[in-house]
Design an enzyme around this catalytic site. Structure first.
Site, PDB file in Angstrom:
ATOM      1  N   ASP A   1      40.651  47.134  28.501  1.00  0.00           N
ATOM      2  CA  ASP A   1      40.466  47.155  29.947  1.00  0.00           C
ATOM      3  C   ASP A   1      40.441  45.726  30.493  1.00  0.00           C
ATOM      4  O   ASP A   1      40.044  44.791  29.778  1.00  0.00           O
ATOM      5  CB  ASP A   1      39.153  47.851  30.305  1.00  0.00           C
ATOM      6  CG  ASP A   1      39.169  49.334  29.981  1.00  0.00           C
ATOM      7  OD1 ASP A   1      40.266  49.930  30.007  1.00  0.00           O
ATOM      8  OD2 ASP A   1      38.094  49.895  29.706  1.00  0.00           O
ATOM      9  N   PRO A   2      40.811  45.529  31.752  1.00  0.00           N
ATOM     10  CA  PRO A   2      40.791  44.175  32.327  1.00  0.00           C
ATOM     11  C   PRO A   2      39.436  43.475  32.211  1.00  0.00           C
ATOM     12  O   PRO A   2      39.374  42.265  31.996  1.00  0.00           O
ATOM     13  CB  PRO A   2      41.168  44.426  33.790  1.00  0.00           C
ATOM     14  CG  PRO A   2      42.006  45.660  33.752  1.00  0.00           C
ATOM     15  CD  PRO A   2      41.407  46.517  32.675  1.00  0.00           C
TER      16      PRO A   2
END
Length: 291
Positions: free
Chosen positions: A38-39
């Protein structure tokens, strides 16, 4: 140029962002990655370069993380990037209670992935459906937690737990944070996440984007050799004449046990991946044909 890069993904970058940047730095189009992050997560993102992209599926599936879980808060995404849907201080929560609850997250467990995830339902990503406001039934999956280790505990109105988690592929740490909060009746969300191990690569030996750029400028950058990343697989050695047939796609007789193996020509040249079955070595992916 072909092999693997052990990249330390920066905060705020998508895995696709990292691939695009590496493509630009190496001036190569054939770049891929293993195990999306995930970012908001940082840490190990294995990058395959050149023909090594064909080997991604054969990397080991082990994963390990350092996670910070905040109690008393629930969000739409099960991490701090989402909208807060419930917030209730829980100053009475103590570490002993958390330790007991954490025992439920060991071995093979059933897990419902976050609604904001890359899992596909009827050909569409869950995060796309969630952003469109569609309500879908998220499929339950069985995942495996090998170990959990409490690293730190910070009491307060919204207590936080630092925990190391070793798990199999497909495990969502955001879901563990959410479900641990549910077990404790406090709510819980993921406050921070670093992947420390992925597909055989370790954070201690990873490179940041800055490291990569510096090494490229200095001419010292080296990829991890393709077969080195596959050291978890057994080795099969073939004499030159048999290796030539195998590289042409022919099955060859081989009196060994079954399974996926690394195939070499005369112990030195990595040829690719084979499947041993019924005393036969079947080509699965020819990486380097014998000339």
């Amino acid at each position: 140029m072909q092999g693997f890069l052990n990249l330390n993904k920066p905060f705020g970058w998508t895995s696709h962002d990292c691939v695009a940047r590496v493509r630009k730095l190496l001036r190569l189009k054939k770049i891929g990655h293993a195990g999306t992050l995930d970012p908001a997560a940082t840490g190990v993102l294995p990058i395959a370069v050149g023909k090594a992209t064909r080997l991604l599926q054969y990397l080991p599936g082990d994963k390990a993380y350092k996670a910070t879980i905040r109690f008393g808060v629930s969000t739409t995404t099960d991490d701090l990037q989402g909208e807060i849907i419930a917030s209730q201080p829980c100053p009475g929560l103590n570490l002993a209670q958390v330790q007991v609850a954490l025992t439920q997250f060991q071995g093979r467990i059933e897990q419902i992935p976050p609604i904001y995830s890359a899992i596909q339902v009827e050909g569409k990503r869950l995060y796309d459906l969630a952003r469109q406001g569609e309500t879908v039934e998220v499929p339950v999956r069985t995942v495996e937690i090998f170990s959990t280790e409490i690293l730190d505990w910070r009491a307060g109105d919204f207590p936080e737990l630092d925990v190391a988690i070793a798990c199999g592929s497909g495990t969502y740490i955001r879901a563990i944070a959410r479900d641990l909060g549910a077990v404790l009746n406090t709510g819980g969300t993921l406050a921070a996440l670093t992947r420390t191990t992925s597909s055989g690569f370790n954070l201690n030996h990873s490179l940041t984007m800055t490291d990569l750029e510096t090494q490229l400028q200095a001419g010292t950058f080296q990829l991890t050799l393709p077969d080195v990343a596959l050291e978890h697989l057994p080795i099969v050695n073939l004499p030159a004449n048999i290796a030539h047939k195998w590289c042409q796609g022919q099955k060859v007789a081989f009196n060994e046990s079954s399974g996926i193996v690394r195939v070499y020509a005369e112990e030195t040249r990595f040829l690719g991946i084979g499947q041993l079955e019924n005393q036969t070595l079947i080509p699965q992916m020819v990486f380097e044909p014998v000339s």
